[in-house]
Enzyme design. Structure first.
Site, PDB file in Angstrom:
ATOM      1  N   ASN A 337      31.385  37.224  32.387  1.00  0.00           N
ATOM      2  CA  ASN A 337      30.801  37.846  31.196  1.00  0.00           C
ATOM      3  C   ASN A 337      29.495  37.153  30.787  1.00  0.00           C
ATOM      4  OD1 ASN A 337      32.643  39.927  30.700  1.00  0.00           O
ATOM      5  ND2 ASN A 337      34.033  38.575  29.579  1.00  0.00           N
ATOM      6  N   GLU A 372      41.885  38.794  30.333  1.00  0.00           N
ATOM      7  CA  GLU A 372      41.866  38.881  31.798  1.00  0.00           C
ATOM      8  C   GLU A 372      43.242  38.536  32.376  1.00  0.00           C
ATOM      9  OE1 GLU A 372      40.340  34.666  30.812  1.00  0.00           O
ATOM     10  OE2 GLU A 372      40.267  36.665  29.932  1.00  0.00           O
TER      11      GLU A 372
END
Length: 459
Positions: A337, A372
């Site tokens: 990210n 995640e």
């Protein structure tokens, strides 16, 4: 396949013979010598199937079958009845009482075992669909089931058109459903308005030996007819054909010399089961749409996963079987990210979810439970099989980089996995098992990532 079978016969020798035959096929057996004992054991132990003699000392086997089918605790257990008397009236009485099959003595072992395999497969599928449906209902997401009040459609396929027309004439007084006479090509083609037969009755040999069984396999492989019931019409003395037909997926067998009333009863039974199966599938489909799923990956979320995992654990405990739980986490996801942006992170999560799901069984549970982090549960598995599955998942995620949107590059991704086994009667709580897998996941991370670690309880 295995499973627990209740043998009910007042003659000890008969019970022993059946026990030996079933043990050789890896079935666990429980025995009862009378009807009252059979009812008590069935309610207490919930066997996977009941083998029930028609003649018992304290009550009729047919009465036992009626009571089993009337009790919510036992109504879904398949019942196969056995009798030494070739009495067609008693056979019809047993089928009307809810028996899935009636065999004459002496038993043909090959056909008996094939029929047991067929019934247990069907029950396992129904149980898994029902398990998912009950989870959706508990969460308040299932819609009311449709009534299915319209006529059913029955397709008759014989080697000669005259034979199929004769079946139709014999069935019409007993069935209020629509009956179609089909040839092989029509049965394999497209049906008007997409309305395919609920039940096909297919002659085993058609124009050549085994041709009907090949047609049945084709029907089973096609999307439109996959869920239709298929009854195979058998020639006389065709034990091997009967066993092959059942193992290939026949819903029921009808002997060529069967009375039209029996033929109609078997078809009506298959119509009822098909509609029940349709309701279960529709409930699951509605639940998948209505339940809260992860909007990014389309996987189930934590709200669904935890109660469903509890059901898997309860079922495993009742059956004395094992199941596995995995907690999976993408390695260094924050850096993806930070380096590539959140759109790239989303693309990675979507692709990883797809790879994981495509490498699991339909009965396995997969959910996204964190940013995640994923949860996977494997019902009816061993530690060795669970390890092999975990290794496959680790490999399919890590072996190919994930392509970024609009062809802007690709990102290598790896996965760490913590695995824990729930062992039937001594699984502990679901929360404890997830905690064990989670601690194993932390061990995988600490030991270098991109690996599997098995959680071992202190006990």
């Amino acid at each position: 396949m295995g499973g627990k079978i209740l043998i009910v016969d007042d003659v000890a020798t008969n019970r022993i013979v059946l026990k030996v035959k079933l043990a050789s096929a890896f079935y666990e057996t429980v025995q009862a010598s009378g009807g009252a004992e059979a009812l008590r054991l069935a309610r207490k132990m919930r066997p996977d199937l009941v083998l029930l003699d028609v003649e018992l000392p304290d009550m009729s086997g047919i009465e036992v079958c009626e009571q089993l089918k009337a009790d919510a605790r036992t109504r879904d257990i398949p019942v196969v009845m056995i009798t030494a008397f070739r009495d067609m009236a008693r056979k019809m009485e047993a089928l009307r009482a809810g028996a899935e099959e009636v065999f004459w003595k002496p038993l043909d072992e090959m056909v008996l075992l094939a029929r047991l395999r067929s019934l247990l497969r069907a029950r396992e599928t129904a149980e898994q669909l029902g398990l998912r449906g009950s989870t959706y209902r508990e969460l308040g997401f299932a819609e009311a089931a449709p009534s299915f009040g319209d006529q059913a459609l029955v397709g008759l396929v014989a080697g000669r058109m005259e034979a199929a027309l004769a079946w139709k004439r014999e069935l019409q007084p007993y069935l209020s459903d629509r009956i179609l006479v089909l040839d092989r090509e029509t049965a394999m083609g497209d049906f008007p308005n997409g309305k395919v037969p609920d039940v096909f009755v297919v002659e085993a040999n058609l124009t050549r030996p085994g041709e009907g069984l090949r047609l049945m396999s084709e029907l089973r492989s096609r999307t439109g007819t996959r869920y239709s019931a298929v009854c195979v019409m058998l020639p006389a003395e065709a034990c091997e054909t009967a066993a092959v037909a059942l193992d290939l997926g026949a819903s029921d067998l009808i002997e060529a010399q069967a009375d039209p009333a029996e033929m109609a009863l078997r078809i009506r039974t298959q119509i009822a089961r098909k509609r029940q199966s349709d309701r279960l599938r529709n409930s699951v489909a509605d639940g998948l749409r209505l339940a809260m799923t992860d909007p990014l990956t389309g996987l189930h979320n934590r709200r669904y996963a935890l109660p469903h995992l509890a059901r898997i654990a309860n079922r495993a405990q009742a059956a004395g079987r094992q199941f596995a739980v995995m907690v999976l986490d993408l390695d260094r996801f924050k850096s993806i990210n930070d380096t590539w942006g959140h759109a790239a992170g989303d693309a990675v999560l979507i692709e990883v979810a797809a790879r994981l799901k495509s490498n699991l069984r339909a009965v396995d549970l997969i959910a996204r439970i964190g940013g995640e982090e994923f949860l996977i549960a494997l019902p009816d598995t061993t530690l060795e099989a669970a390890q092999a599955t975990a290794e496959r998942l680790r490999r399919v995620v890590g072996e190919r980089p994930v392509p970024l949107p609009k062809g802007t590059g690709s990102i290598p991704v790896t996965l760490s996995i913590g695995l824990a086994l729930g062992a039937g009667q001594d699984s502990g709580s679901v929360e404890d098992l997830i905690g064990l897998a989670d601690r194993a996941l932390l061990g995988s991370k600490a030991n270098g990532r991109n690996q599997i670690q098995i959680g071992r309880s202190a006990a």
